[in-house]
Design a protein around this motif. Structure first.
Motif, PDB file in Angstrom:
ATOM      1  N   ARG A 142       0.847  -1.193   0.000  1.00 35.49           N
ATOM      2  CA  ARG A 142       0.000   0.000   0.000  1.00 35.49           C
ATOM      3  C   ARG A 142       0.880   1.239   0.000  1.00 35.49           C
ATOM      4  NH1 ARG A 142      -2.415  -3.636   3.522  1.00 35.49           N
ATOM      5  NH2 ARG A 142      -4.569  -4.216   3.016  1.00 35.49           N
ATOM      6  N   TRP A 143       0.485   2.216  -0.812  1.00 32.70           N
ATOM      7  CA  TRP A 143       1.260   3.443  -0.971  1.00 32.70           C
ATOM      8  C   TRP A 143       0.313   4.620  -0.901  1.00 32.70           C
ATOM      9  CZ3 TRP A 143       5.084   6.483  -0.599  1.00 32.70           C
ATOM     10  CH2 TRP A 143       5.304   7.568  -1.449  1.00 32.70           C
ATOM     11  N   ALA A 144       0.579   5.513   0.071  1.00 37.56           N
ATOM     12  CA  ALA A 144      -0.234   6.715   0.242  1.00 37.56           C
ATOM     13  C   ALA A 144       0.659   7.930   0.011  1.00 37.56           C
ATOM     14  CB  ALA A 144      -0.846   6.756   1.635  1.00 37.56           C
ATOM     15  N   PRO A 145       0.648   8.510  -1.189  1.00 36.26           N
ATOM     16  CA  PRO A 145       1.530   9.652  -1.467  1.00 36.26           C
ATOM     17  C   PRO A 145       1.103  10.908  -0.722  1.00 36.26           C
ATOM     18  CG  PRO A 145       0.095   9.214  -3.336  1.00 36.26           C
ATOM     19  CD  PRO A 145      -0.137   8.108  -2.361  1.00 36.26           C
ATOM     20  N   ASP A 146       2.093  11.710  -0.355  1.00 32.49           N
ATOM     21  CA  ASP A 146       1.863  13.022   0.249  1.00 32.49           C
ATOM     22  C   ASP A 146       2.766  13.994  -0.497  1.00 32.49           C
ATOM     23  OD1 ASP A 146       1.216  15.142   1.830  1.00 32.49           O
ATOM     24  OD2 ASP A 146       2.281  14.443   3.610  1.00 32.49           O
ATOM     25  N   GLN A 147       2.357  14.351  -1.702  1.00 27.59           N
ATOM     26  CA  GLN A 147       3.229  15.074  -2.621  1.00 27.59           C
ATOM     27  C   GLN A 147       2.493  16.279  -3.208  1.00 27.59           C
ATOM     28  OE1 GLN A 147       4.822  12.363  -5.520  1.00 27.59           O
ATOM     29  NE2 GLN A 147       5.349  10.805  -4.012  1.00 27.59           N
ATOM     30  N   PHE A 148       3.139  17.424  -3.122  1.00 29.35           N
ATOM     31  CA  PHE A 148       2.523  18.640  -3.656  1.00 29.35           C
ATOM     32  C   PHE A 148       3.606  19.656  -4.004  1.00 29.35           C
ATOM     33  CE2 PHE A 148       2.741  18.871   0.937  1.00 29.35           C
ATOM     34  CZ  PHE A 148       3.289  20.118   1.181  1.00 29.35           C
ATOM     35  N   VAL A 149       3.261  20.581  -4.855  1.00 28.45           N
ATOM     36  CA  VAL A 149       4.171  21.646  -5.278  1.00 28.45           C
ATOM     37  C   VAL A 149       4.196  22.729  -4.207  1.00 28.45           C
ATOM     38  CG1 VAL A 149       4.603  23.426  -7.015  1.00 28.45           C
ATOM     39  CG2 VAL A 149       3.787  21.163  -7.719  1.00 28.45           C
ATOM     40  N   PRO A 157       0.577  26.118  -9.935  1.00 31.12           N
ATOM     41  CA  PRO A 157       0.159  26.764  -8.683  1.00 31.12           C
ATOM     42  C   PRO A 157       0.682  26.016  -7.459  1.00 31.12           C
ATOM     43  CG  PRO A 157      -1.691  26.542 -10.191  1.00 31.12           C
ATOM     44  CD  PRO A 157      -0.576  25.736 -10.769  1.00 31.12           C
ATOM     45  N   SER A 158       1.049  26.775  -6.429  1.00 35.35           N
ATOM     46  CA  SER A 158       1.464  26.167  -5.160  1.00 35.35           C
ATOM     47  C   SER A 158       0.307  25.346  -4.603  1.00 35.35           C
ATOM     48  CB  SER A 158       1.876  27.244  -4.166  1.00 35.35           C
ATOM     49  OG  SER A 158       2.973  27.977  -4.658  1.00 35.35           O
ATOM     50  N   GLY A 159       0.639  24.200  -4.035  1.00 38.42           N
ATOM     51  CA  GLY A 159      -0.381  23.316  -3.490  1.00 38.42           C
ATOM     52  C   GLY A 159      -0.879  22.275  -4.471  1.00 38.42           C
ATOM     53  N   THR A 160      -0.494  22.356  -5.749  1.00 39.77           N
ATOM     54  CA  THR A 160      -0.922  21.366  -6.733  1.00 39.77           C
ATOM     55  C   THR A 160      -0.401  19.981  -6.347  1.00 39.77           C
ATOM     56  OG1 THR A 160      -0.914  23.001  -8.508  1.00 39.77           O
ATOM     57  CG2 THR A 160      -0.790  20.684  -9.148  1.00 39.77           C
ATOM     58  N   LEU A 161      -1.300  18.988  -6.327  1.00 35.57           N
ATOM     59  CA  LEU A 161      -0.901  17.633  -5.969  1.00 35.57           C
ATOM     60  C   LEU A 161      -0.074  17.010  -7.088  1.00 35.57           C
ATOM     61  CD1 LEU A 161      -4.192  16.222  -4.381  1.00 35.57           C
ATOM     62  CD2 LEU A 161      -2.167  17.101  -3.210  1.00 35.57           C
ATOM     63  N   VAL A 162       1.015  16.350  -6.708  1.00 31.71           N
ATOM     64  CA  VAL A 162       1.835  15.634  -7.681  1.00 31.71           C
ATOM     65  C   VAL A 162       1.241  14.253  -7.955  1.00 31.71           C
ATOM     66  CG1 VAL A 162       4.142  14.716  -8.162  1.00 31.71           C
ATOM     67  CG2 VAL A 162       3.882  16.896  -6.965  1.00 31.71           C
ATOM     68  N   GLN A 163       0.743  13.600  -6.913  1.00 31.20           N
ATOM     69  CA  GLN A 163      -0.031  12.380  -7.029  1.00 31.20           C
ATOM     70  C   GLN A 163      -1.289  12.554  -6.181  1.00 31.20           C
ATOM     71  OE1 GLN A 163       1.880   8.553  -6.532  1.00 31.20           O
ATOM     72  NE2 GLN A 163       3.807   9.237  -7.435  1.00 31.20           N
TER      73      GLN A 163
END
Length: 432
Positions: A142-149, A157-163
């Motif tokens: 299981r993989w839960a990404p926590d990725q954002f710009v 835009p800042s806050g854009t999710l990468v995944q």
């Protein structure tokens, strides 16, 4: 950028065995945890090009194995059977800063693995033994990404999710067999042939950019190995000779691809490769206490097929960390007849032919063939439980890579990790 490594690791393991005569029950338990933070400036320059800083990095794992081993029919049949369980969880906040964008990569993992296995040896006839083994493994990842710009100079835009903020799950169930036929033609000569199949579990492409709406995954990679050889030794054990030939077939290899219409690079099962090889080992004791050892290995490895959109490798690429030739030799001497005590001395040499430390065969990361010599000596006083020893590693201060990474097209960087230079150790051992 910050260059830092701070790691705390803790582990504990234990084995409990219950001997019931012809049967043995064994329980093996282990736990490990790691807490760390580490940072690096990838371009190794004062210019802002690429930096990473991982904090916090946390990992926990637990494993439990239960074995039931035994023999029957006057030891004509023997076996090892068991159950295995493994779980791991972890978190990694990976802060990645490029000159045009900064983002948080990383996320959380929660993986489990279950297995049942058995291997049985049966004496078919005098000197002839068959081994059959089978393992069934079930892996759940299981993989839960926590990725954002965080910031961007390229219009993201800042806050854009990468995944996406979701939990991806991949499950793999595989049965992997193992078979050996061994024949002892004499008490000092044995021949064998073997077959085995294994796999490397699938997973997820975790650090990707630019942003995408899905979490790309990939399936297992498989290896099938065929081997044959012989083992010979003189009855007085003065001379030993072992030799083997093997063929390894890799299927569904996990490689980087860049499909059209898909942003960035992901991992996919898109290659096949083979490794053919031979090994010979020699052992000689010409006089009591003096031992000569040597070995030679040859590998013929390469990719057979590559899928569409594979990047970084071609059919002519060499497999990484796969030298064509590997040689070794050692000379050791033991003397325990002195009234003052016993002496043990050894010097060993190895040679590894040219290798690449990355799949793309980057020229800057090609390691030419190199030699390494190590030496050690130990003395134990008569009647003592104390041993004094001294050792030198890399005696002639050879410089060579142990790993490397390159991103010349996008970031213009290549870096390598080097083996330790000449180093020495002195110490005292006590047995009690």
């Amino acid at each position: 950028g910050r260059t830092k490594s701070d790691l705390d690791a803790f582990g504990i393991s234990g084995t409990l065995s219950v001997d019931l005569g012809d049967y043995l029950i064994k329980a093996i338990t282990a736990y490990r945890k790691i807490d760390a933070q580490f940072g690096r400036d990838e371009d190794h320059s004062p210019i802002m090009i690429a930096e990473t800083f991982n904090s916090p990095f946390k990992h926990r794992q637990f494993s439990q194995e239960i074995q039931f081993n035994g023999s029957a029919f006057d030891d004509a049949l023997s076996w090892v059977t068991g159950l295995y369980y493994f779980e791991e969880s972890g978190r990694d906040n990976d802060n990645v800063t490029f000159n045009l964008v900064a983002l948080q990569s990383g996320g959380r993992i929660d993986n489990k693995s279950y297995a049942a296995f058995g291997e049985f040896d049966y004496r078919l006839a005098p000197g002839l033994t068959a081994t059959l083994g089978l393992r069934y493994s079930k892996d759940i990842k299981r993989w839960a990404p926590d990725q954002f710009v965080k910031t961007s100079a390229i219009g993201i835009p800042s806050g854009t999710l990468v995944q996406p903020l979701t939990v991806a799950r991949i499950s793999t169930g595989e049965a992997t067999p193992h078979a050996v036929l061994k024949y002892e033609a004499a008490s000092n000569f044995t021949t064998y042939v073997s077959y085995a199949r294994g796999f490397k579990s699938g997973g997820f492409s975790q650090r990707i950019f630019p942003p995408r709406p899905d979490i790309p995954s990939f399936q297992p990679e498989y290896a099938t190995v065929y081997e044959g050889g012989f083992k010979f030794h003189t009855l007085d054990n003065v001379f030993r000779l072992n030799a083997a030939l093997f063929h390894t077939d890799y299927k569904d290899m996990q490689v980087f691809v860049s499909p059209p219409g898909t942003p960035g690079t992901i991992t996919a099962n898109a290659a096949r490769a083979t490794i053919d090889g031979a090994e010979v080992e020699l052992f000689l004791r010409p006089t009591p206490g003096l031992t000569l050892q040597g070995g030679i290995g040859y590998l013929d490895a390469g990719y057979k097929t590559l899928g569409a959109f594979v990047i970084g490798i071609t059919p002519d690429s060499r497999l990484p960390y796969t030298p064509e030739w590997a040689l070794n030799a050692a000379l050791s001497y033991e003397h325990d007849a002195w009234s003052a005590g016993s002496l043990n001395a050894r010097i060993d040499w190895s040679y590894t032919s040219a290798t690449y430390t990355d799949a793309a065969n980057t020229a800057a990361l090609r390691q030419a063939g190199y030699h390494v010599v190590n030496a050690n000596i130990a003395f134990r006083p008569a009647g003592s439980t104390v041993e004094l020893y001294a050792a030198v590693q890399n005696l002639f201060d050879q410089t060579y890579f142990t790993g490397g990474y390159a991103d010349l097209n996008d970031l213009g960087i290549a870096e390598a990790a080097f083996a330790r230079p000449r180093n020495w150790t002195v110490g005292v051992k006590m047995q009690f």
